[in-house]
Design an enzyme around this catalytic site. Structure first.
Site, PDB file in Angstrom:
ATOM      1  N   HIS A  82       0.829  -1.202   0.000  1.00 42.66           N
ATOM      2  CA  HIS A  82       0.000   0.000   0.000  1.00 42.66           C
ATOM      3  C   HIS A  82       0.863   1.252   0.000  1.00 42.66           C
ATOM      4  O   HIS A  82       1.966   1.244   0.537  1.00 42.66           O
ATOM      5  CB  HIS A  82      -0.881   0.057   1.263  1.00 42.66           C
ATOM      6  N   HIS A  84       1.244   4.666   1.803  1.00 39.34           N
ATOM      7  CA  HIS A  84       0.838   5.211   3.099  1.00 39.34           C
ATOM      8  C   HIS A  84       0.953   6.727   3.085  1.00 39.34           C
ATOM      9  O   HIS A  84       1.684   7.308   2.290  1.00 39.34           O
ATOM     10  CB  HIS A  84       1.672   4.588   4.223  1.00 39.34           C
ATOM     11  N   HIS A 100      -3.174   4.215   5.286  1.00 39.53           N
ATOM     12  CA  HIS A 100      -3.128   4.214   3.825  1.00 39.53           C
ATOM     13  C   HIS A 100      -3.452   5.592   3.266  1.00 39.53           C
ATOM     14  O   HIS A 100      -4.258   6.334   3.831  1.00 39.53           O
ATOM     15  CB  HIS A 100      -4.120   3.208   3.250  1.00 39.53           C
ATOM     16  N   HIS A 108     -11.200   0.502   3.060  1.00 36.69           N
ATOM     17  CA  HIS A 108     -10.140  -0.290   2.455  1.00 36.69           C
ATOM     18  C   HIS A 108     -10.673  -1.403   1.553  1.00 36.69           C
ATOM     19  O   HIS A 108     -11.602  -2.101   1.900  1.00 36.69           O
ATOM     20  CB  HIS A 108      -9.268  -0.932   3.538  1.00 36.69           C
ATOM     21  N   HIS A 117      -9.218   2.631  -0.922  1.00 37.59           N
ATOM     22  CA  HIS A 117      -8.304   3.760  -0.757  1.00 37.59           C
ATOM     23  C   HIS A 117      -7.525   3.946  -2.051  1.00 37.59           C
ATOM     24  O   HIS A 117      -7.276   2.988  -2.776  1.00 37.59           O
ATOM     25  CB  HIS A 117      -7.263   3.473   0.336  1.00 37.59           C
ATOM     26  N   ASP A 120      -4.484   1.657  -2.097  1.00 41.65           N
ATOM     27  CA  ASP A 120      -4.658   0.198  -2.102  1.00 41.65           C
ATOM     28  C   ASP A 120      -4.200  -0.410  -3.424  1.00 41.65           C
ATOM     29  O   ASP A 120      -4.368   0.192  -4.489  1.00 41.65           O
ATOM     30  CB  ASP A 120      -6.132  -0.169  -1.890  1.00 41.65           C
ATOM     31  N   ARG A 178       4.197  -4.639   9.179  1.00 42.15           N
ATOM     32  CA  ARG A 178       4.892  -3.938   8.095  1.00 42.15           C
ATOM     33  C   ARG A 178       6.341  -4.432   8.072  1.00 42.15           C
ATOM     34  O   ARG A 178       7.075  -4.232   9.036  1.00 42.15           O
ATOM     35  CB  ARG A 178       4.809  -2.436   8.332  1.00 42.15           C
TER      36      ARG A 178
END
Length: 193
Positions: A82, A84, A100, A108, A117, A120, A178
């Site tokens: 994604h 961010h 995001h 999402h 988003h 995405d 992450r």
């Protein structure tokens, strides 16, 4: 995100397309030199271990952004990826990158009736060789000026997650922690002469 493009030859196609559009825009220029412009954003993906895991390049195309993701050195399998909202990648958890990128205030995921988003993507599939790549477009977005600007005052980052994105669960598709992050930096793209 409008569409996902083929998974081969993307960096070459992206850069060739950017080169063509820059040359076309400068066709009326009588100077022998084409003035380079800040026309791409590039993020180097780095893990908490400081190893590099690939890069993401974004350029402007007709009606939106063209995104090329090239990952390497990751464990095989699908990964949620994604854009961010904050251009910051403090390890080890990279939560400094915020949520995001979502300038249109959707939920999402492409399978979410209230989504997706702008940041995405479909899952990035990492092969047995540790490599994976995806090209995609983000319709209605811009790099520096116009509607839905990516490179705003606090920048943007790209994050690779530990697991697959279910493409529907707000806020992040239950894609896990992450594992790699890269801050987008505007760069000058100089066409081949």
């Amino acid at each position: 995100m409008g569409s996902q493009l083929g998974k081969t030859g993307g960096a070459i196609i992206l850069l060739a397309g950017l080169s063509f559009s820059l040359v076309a825009c400068s066709a009326g220029n009588t100077d022998s030199e084409v003035e380079p412009a800040e026309s791409i954003a590039r993020a180097t993906l780095v893990g908490a271990d400081q190893a590099q895991y690939g890069e993401v390049i974004i350029g402007e195309g007709d009606g939106g952004l063209i995104v090329r993701i090239d990952a390497r050195g990751l464990e095989p399998g699908p990964r949620g990826v994604h854009i961010h909202a904050v251009g910051k990648c403090d390890g080890p958890d990279f939560k400094s990158a915020g949520g995001h990128w979502n300038p249109t205030e959707k939920q999402h995921g492409f399978d979410n009736p209230e989504g997706a988003h702008m940041g995405d993507f479909f899952n990035l599939v990492i092969g047995e060789d540790g490599f994976g790549s995806v090209e995609a477009t983000i319709e209605g977005a811009s790099l520096k000026e116009g509607a839905n600007v990516l490179m705003d005052a606090d920048g943007a980052a790209f994050v690779v997650h530990a697991g697959p994105d279910d493409l529907k669960t707000d806020p992040s598709g239950e894609s896990g922690g992450r594992v790699a992050c890269g801050v987008f930096i505007l760069q000058k793209f100089e066409p081949v002469r």
